[in-house]
Enzyme design. Sequence first.
Site, PDB file in Angstrom:
ATOM      1  N   CYS A  81     -11.932  54.634 -44.334  1.00  0.00           N
ATOM      2  CA  CYS A  81     -12.906  54.492 -43.241  1.00  0.00           C
ATOM      3  C   CYS A  81     -12.728  53.173 -42.503  1.00  0.00           C
ATOM      4  CB  CYS A  81     -14.333  54.651 -43.746  1.00  0.00           C
ATOM      5  SG  CYS A  81     -15.002  53.202 -44.581  1.00  0.00           S
ATOM      6  N   CYS A 116     -22.556  49.587 -44.424  1.00  0.00           N
ATOM      7  CA  CYS A 116     -21.927  48.267 -44.313  1.00  0.00           C
ATOM      8  C   CYS A 116     -22.747  47.199 -45.027  1.00  0.00           C
ATOM      9  CB  CYS A 116     -21.748  47.877 -42.850  1.00  0.00           C
ATOM     10  SG  CYS A 116     -20.571  48.933 -41.975  1.00  0.00           S
TER      11      CYS A 116
END
Length: 174
Positions: free
Chosen positions: A33, A102
């Site tokens: 990713c 994140c």
Amino acid sequence: MYTQKVMDHFASPRNVGEMPDADGIGEVGNPACGDMMTVYIKVEDNRIVDLKYKTFGCVAAIAVSSIVSEMSKGLTLEEAKKMSKKAAAEELGGLPKEKMHCSNLGADALLKAIEDYEAKRDGRKSKDAGPEKEVKTAEDAPEAGSDRHLCAGCGKENPEGASFCMHCGHSLKS
């Protein structure tokens, strides 16, 4: 989409870099990713006195790395271990729902760096460390500056023990 504080930490990230003499190193991410993070900590008297990081990823990943570096300095190891995965996102004024993962990276990398430090301090092997190569003679020892940390994808040098290239994201594990 992003808060002004997120954009500030993305445009002017704090504490970026490697720490060759780090007491602990934590590495997290997913090369597939594109969000990868390595955190380096320096510890004195059970307190994080310095933190550097290298992040390969999106706006949110870079901003999270930056804010975690600021939030962590000065904390005791116990305080830093309790940093919630949402703390970075909250400190940044929020992240879009699809970027909340994140904030997990920042807390996870910090925790892994602390675990690495504690393992070294206690004479244990870090949970994330790879198999140790037995060095029998001076000829078996890797030379300083050897290509063992060079990325096959881009040829750039990476920190010792890195799982993926901090420049292009290529896997460094064989």
